[in-house]
Design a protein around this motif. Structure first.
Motif, PDB file in Angstrom:
ATOM      1  N   ALA A 136      19.616  10.677 -15.691  1.00  0.00           N
ATOM      2  CA  ALA A 136      18.202  10.739 -15.310  1.00  0.00           C
ATOM      3  C   ALA A 136      18.002   9.935 -14.033  1.00  0.00           C
ATOM      4  CB  ALA A 136      17.317  10.194 -16.422  1.00  0.00           C
ATOM      5  N   SER A 137      17.223  10.484 -13.131  1.00  0.00           N
ATOM      6  CA  SER A 137      16.802   9.796 -11.911  1.00  0.00           C
ATOM      7  C   SER A 137      15.289   9.685 -11.956  1.00  0.00           C
ATOM      8  CB  SER A 137      17.212  10.586 -10.669  1.00  0.00           C
ATOM      9  OG  SER A 137      18.604  10.685 -10.584  1.00  0.00           O
ATOM     10  N   VAL A 138      14.782   8.485 -11.711  1.00  0.00           N
ATOM     11  CA  VAL A 138      13.346   8.248 -11.818  1.00  0.00           C
ATOM     12  C   VAL A 138      12.870   7.529 -10.558  1.00  0.00           C
ATOM     13  CG1 VAL A 138      11.492   7.223 -13.191  1.00  0.00           C
ATOM     14  CG2 VAL A 138      13.603   7.996 -14.322  1.00  0.00           C
ATOM     15  N   ILE A 139      11.821   8.074  -9.940  1.00  0.00           N
ATOM     16  CA  ILE A 139      11.179   7.452  -8.788  1.00  0.00           C
ATOM     17  C   ILE A 139       9.807   6.961  -9.255  1.00  0.00           C
ATOM     18  CG2 ILE A 139      10.233   7.814  -6.466  1.00  0.00           C
ATOM     19  CD1 ILE A 139      13.259   8.029  -6.496  1.00  0.00           C
ATOM     20  N   THR A 140       9.527   5.689  -9.002  1.00  0.00           N
ATOM     21  CA  THR A 140       8.245   5.109  -9.409  1.00  0.00           C
ATOM     22  C   THR A 140       7.642   4.325  -8.246  1.00  0.00           C
ATOM     23  OG1 THR A 140       9.294   3.101 -10.263  1.00  0.00           O
ATOM     24  CG2 THR A 140       8.953   4.891 -11.835  1.00  0.00           C
ATOM     25  N   PRO A 141       6.662   4.882  -7.556  1.00  0.00           N
ATOM     26  CA  PRO A 141       5.923   4.074  -6.584  1.00  0.00           C
ATOM     27  C   PRO A 141       5.223   2.930  -7.325  1.00  0.00           C
ATOM     28  CG  PRO A 141       5.408   6.410  -6.349  1.00  0.00           C
ATOM     29  CD  PRO A 141       6.190   6.257  -7.610  1.00  0.00           C
ATOM     30  N   TYR A 142       5.073   1.793  -6.664  1.00  0.00           N
ATOM     31  CA  TYR A 142       4.482   0.633  -7.337  1.00  0.00           C
ATOM     32  C   TYR A 142       3.680  -0.221  -6.369  1.00  0.00           C
ATOM     33  CZ  TYR A 142       7.934  -2.378  -5.104  1.00  0.00           C
ATOM     34  OH  TYR A 142       8.670  -3.062  -4.174  1.00  0.00           O
ATOM     35  N   SER A 143       2.859  -1.075  -6.947  1.00  0.00           N
ATOM     36  CA  SER A 143       2.177  -2.160  -6.239  1.00  0.00           C
ATOM     37  C   SER A 143       2.488  -3.431  -7.010  1.00  0.00           C
ATOM     38  CB  SER A 143       0.665  -1.940  -6.206  1.00  0.00           C
ATOM     39  OG  SER A 143       0.357  -0.772  -5.484  1.00  0.00           O
ATOM     40  N   PHE A 144       2.794  -4.506  -6.289  1.00  0.00           N
ATOM     41  CA  PHE A 144       3.176  -5.767  -6.915  1.00  0.00           C
ATOM     42  C   PHE A 144       2.116  -6.823  -6.627  1.00  0.00           C
ATOM     43  CE2 PHE A 144       5.447  -9.689  -7.660  1.00  0.00           C
ATOM     44  CZ  PHE A 144       6.260  -9.379  -8.744  1.00  0.00           C
ATOM     45  N   TYR A 145       1.644  -7.461  -7.698  1.00  0.00           N
ATOM     46  CA  TYR A 145       0.581  -8.454  -7.597  1.00  0.00           C
ATOM     47  C   TYR A 145       1.081  -9.816  -8.060  1.00  0.00           C
ATOM     48  CZ  TYR A 145      -2.557  -4.502  -7.025  1.00  0.00           C
ATOM     49  OH  TYR A 145      -3.167  -3.378  -6.553  1.00  0.00           O
ATOM     50  N   VAL A 146       0.684 -10.847  -7.336  1.00  0.00           N
ATOM     51  CA  VAL A 146       0.930 -12.234  -7.731  1.00  0.00           C
ATOM     52  C   VAL A 146      -0.424 -12.910  -7.841  1.00  0.00           C
ATOM     53  CG1 VAL A 146       2.006 -14.426  -7.096  1.00  0.00           C
ATOM     54  CG2 VAL A 146       3.179 -12.265  -6.565  1.00  0.00           C
ATOM     55  N   ASN A 147      -0.707 -13.434  -9.021  1.00  0.00           N
ATOM     56  CA  ASN A 147      -2.011 -14.045  -9.304  1.00  0.00           C
ATOM     57  C   ASN A 147      -3.157 -13.108  -8.910  1.00  0.00           C
ATOM     58  OD1 ASN A 147      -0.881 -16.396 -10.416  1.00  0.00           O
ATOM     59  ND2 ASN A 147      -0.599 -17.256  -8.369  1.00  0.00           N
ATOM     60  N   ASP A 148      -2.995 -11.840  -9.290  1.00  0.00           N
ATOM     61  CA  ASP A 148      -3.990 -10.781  -9.073  1.00  0.00           C
ATOM     62  C   ASP A 148      -4.236 -10.440  -7.601  1.00  0.00           C
ATOM     63  OD1 ASP A 148      -4.484 -10.299 -11.841  1.00  0.00           O
ATOM     64  OD2 ASP A 148      -5.739 -12.100 -11.899  1.00  0.00           O
ATOM     65  N   ILE A 149      -3.377 -10.883  -6.704  1.00  0.00           N
ATOM     66  CA  ILE A 149      -3.493 -10.556  -5.281  1.00  0.00           C
ATOM     67  C   ILE A 149      -2.310  -9.666  -4.910  1.00  0.00           C
ATOM     68  CG2 ILE A 149      -3.481 -11.488  -2.925  1.00  0.00           C
ATOM     69  CD1 ILE A 149      -4.714 -14.072  -4.147  1.00  0.00           C
ATOM     70  N   LEU A 150      -2.604  -8.554  -4.234  1.00  0.00           N
ATOM     71  CA  LEU A 150      -1.543  -7.628  -3.832  1.00  0.00           C
ATOM     72  C   LEU A 150      -0.561  -8.341  -2.917  1.00  0.00           C
ATOM     73  CD1 LEU A 150      -0.419  -4.718  -3.835  1.00  0.00           C
ATOM     74  CD2 LEU A 150      -1.898  -4.275  -1.857  1.00  0.00           C
ATOM     75  N   SER A 151       0.693  -8.370  -3.313  1.00  0.00           N
ATOM     76  CA  SER A 151       1.755  -9.007  -2.539  1.00  0.00           C
ATOM     77  C   SER A 151       2.476  -7.987  -1.664  1.00  0.00           C
ATOM     78  CB  SER A 151       2.753  -9.673  -3.490  1.00  0.00           C
ATOM     79  OG  SER A 151       3.924 -10.046  -2.809  1.00  0.00           O
ATOM     80  N   HIS A 152       2.864  -6.868  -2.278  1.00  0.00           N
ATOM     81  CA  HIS A 152       3.585  -5.825  -1.553  1.00  0.00           C
ATOM     82  C   HIS A 152       3.590  -4.543  -2.385  1.00  0.00           C
ATOM     83  CE1 HIS A 152       6.695  -7.702  -4.096  1.00  0.00           C
ATOM     84  NE2 HIS A 152       7.264  -6.503  -4.116  1.00  0.00           N
ATOM     85  N   CYS A 153       4.127  -3.502  -1.805  1.00  0.00           N
ATOM     86  CA  CYS A 153       4.241  -2.241  -2.516  1.00  0.00           C
ATOM     87  C   CYS A 153       5.546  -1.576  -2.106  1.00  0.00           C
ATOM     88  CB  CYS A 153       3.052  -1.326  -2.224  1.00  0.00           C
ATOM     89  SG  CYS A 153       2.907  -0.845  -0.493  1.00  0.00           S
ATOM     90  N   GLY A 154       5.856  -0.480  -2.741  1.00  0.00           N
ATOM     91  CA  GLY A 154       7.085   0.233  -2.411  1.00  0.00           C
ATOM     92  C   GLY A 154       7.383   1.296  -3.441  1.00  0.00           C
ATOM     93  N   VAL A 155       8.653   1.606  -3.531  1.00  0.00           N
ATOM     94  CA  VAL A 155       9.129   2.623  -4.457  1.00  0.00           C
ATOM     95  C   VAL A 155      10.382   2.095  -5.146  1.00  0.00           C
ATOM     96  CG1 VAL A 155      10.098   4.953  -4.632  1.00  0.00           C
ATOM     97  CG2 VAL A 155       8.207   4.520  -3.083  1.00  0.00           C
ATOM     98  N   ASN A 156      10.438   2.283  -6.468  1.00  0.00           N
ATOM     99  CA  ASN A 156      11.651   1.999  -7.232  1.00  0.00           C
ATOM    100  C   ASN A 156      12.389   3.309  -7.452  1.00  0.00           C
ATOM    101  OD1 ASN A 156      10.991  -0.790  -7.904  1.00  0.00           O
ATOM    102  ND2 ASN A 156       9.511   0.043  -9.339  1.00  0.00           N
ATOM    103  N   SER A 157      13.708   3.232  -7.451  1.00  0.00           N
ATOM    104  CA  SER A 157      14.531   4.372  -7.838  1.00  0.00           C
ATOM    105  C   SER A 157      15.482   3.890  -8.925  1.00  0.00           C
ATOM    106  CB  SER A 157      15.330   4.899  -6.640  1.00  0.00           C
ATOM    107  OG  SER A 157      16.213   5.922  -7.051  1.00  0.00           O
ATOM    108  N   PHE A 158      15.375   4.499 -10.094  1.00  0.00           N
ATOM    109  CA  PHE A 158      16.211   4.143 -11.234  1.00  0.00           C
ATOM    110  C   PHE A 158      17.186   5.276 -11.520  1.00  0.00           C
ATOM    111  CE2 PHE A 158      12.382   1.702 -11.985  1.00  0.00           C
ATOM    112  CZ  PHE A 158      12.833   0.516 -12.523  1.00  0.00           C
TER     113      PHE A 158
END
Length: 153
Positions: free
Chosen positions: A107-129
Motif C-alpha cells: 500500500a502507498s498512502v499520500i497524506t497532505p498535512y498541517s503541523f501545529y505547535v501550541n495551536d499555531i501553524l508551524s509548517h505543512c507538507g505531504v507524507n508518503s507512507f
C-alpha cells in the motif's frame, strides 16, 4: 438463462473483490491514523510496533538556495525526539486527506498535512507512507515527508 447466470456470477465476483479492496483500504487508513494517535500520545512502544525494524524515514527539505535535499533519519532518533517533547508543548499533525493505492500486500498512502505547535501553524507538507501486510497486519516500511512554511492553508 446461462447468460443471465454468467452475468450474475461476474457481478458477484466484482462486488466481492471491491469489498475486499475497500476493507484493505480501511485497514491501511486505520493504521496511519493509529500511527498519528501514538505519535500525539508520544507512545514510542506503539510507534515501534507499527513499523518494520528496517524502516526508512526521510524528509525532503529545501535549502537556502532553493535546492531540494533528501535527509534520512534513524527511526530510533525519531522516537527519542518525540518522547523528549515537554508535556507543556502541544503538537498536532492534522491529516487533510488520504490517497491510498493498493496492490496485494503493498500500500502507498499520500497524506497532505498541517503541523501545529501550541495551536499555531508551524509548517505543512505531504507524507508518503509505504506499508506491507504481514501476518494479517499492515506495517509501515517507509515514511518520507516534505515540509514548508509558506503556502500553507
Amino acid at each position: 438463462m446461462k447468460i443471465l447466470s454468467s452475468c450474475l456470477l461476474i457481478l458477484i465476483s466484482i462486488s466481492s473483490l471491491a469489498a475486499q479492496e475497500n476493507k484493505a483500504e480501511t485497514e491501511v487508513k486505520e493504521t496511519i491514523q493509529e500511527f498519528f494517535q501514538a505519535f500525539h500520545e508520544q507512545d514510542s512502544i506503539k510507534l515501534r510496533a507499527m513499523v518494520v525494524p528496517s524502516i526508512y524515514m526521510q524528509s525532503i527539505a529545501v535549502d537556502s538556495s532553493g535546492n531540494s535535499e533528501l535527509e534520512s533519519e534513524e527511526y530510533s532518533k525519531f522516537l527519542k525526539s518525540i518522547v523528549s517533547i515537554p508535556s507543556t508543548t502541544k503538537f498536532e499533525e492534522r491529516l487533510i486527506s488520504f490517497d491510498i493505492r493498493m496492490n496485494g500486500a503493498l500500500a502507498s498512502v499520500i497524506t497532505p498535512y498541517s503541523f501545529y505547535v501550541n495551536d499555531i501553524l508551524s509548517h505543512c507538507g505531504v507524507n508518503s507512507f509505504q506499508l506491507y501486510k504481514t501476518e494479517g497486519e499492515w506495517k509501515i516500511i517507509h515514511i518520507v515527508d516534505t515540509r514548508k512554511k509558506e503556502g500553507c492553508k
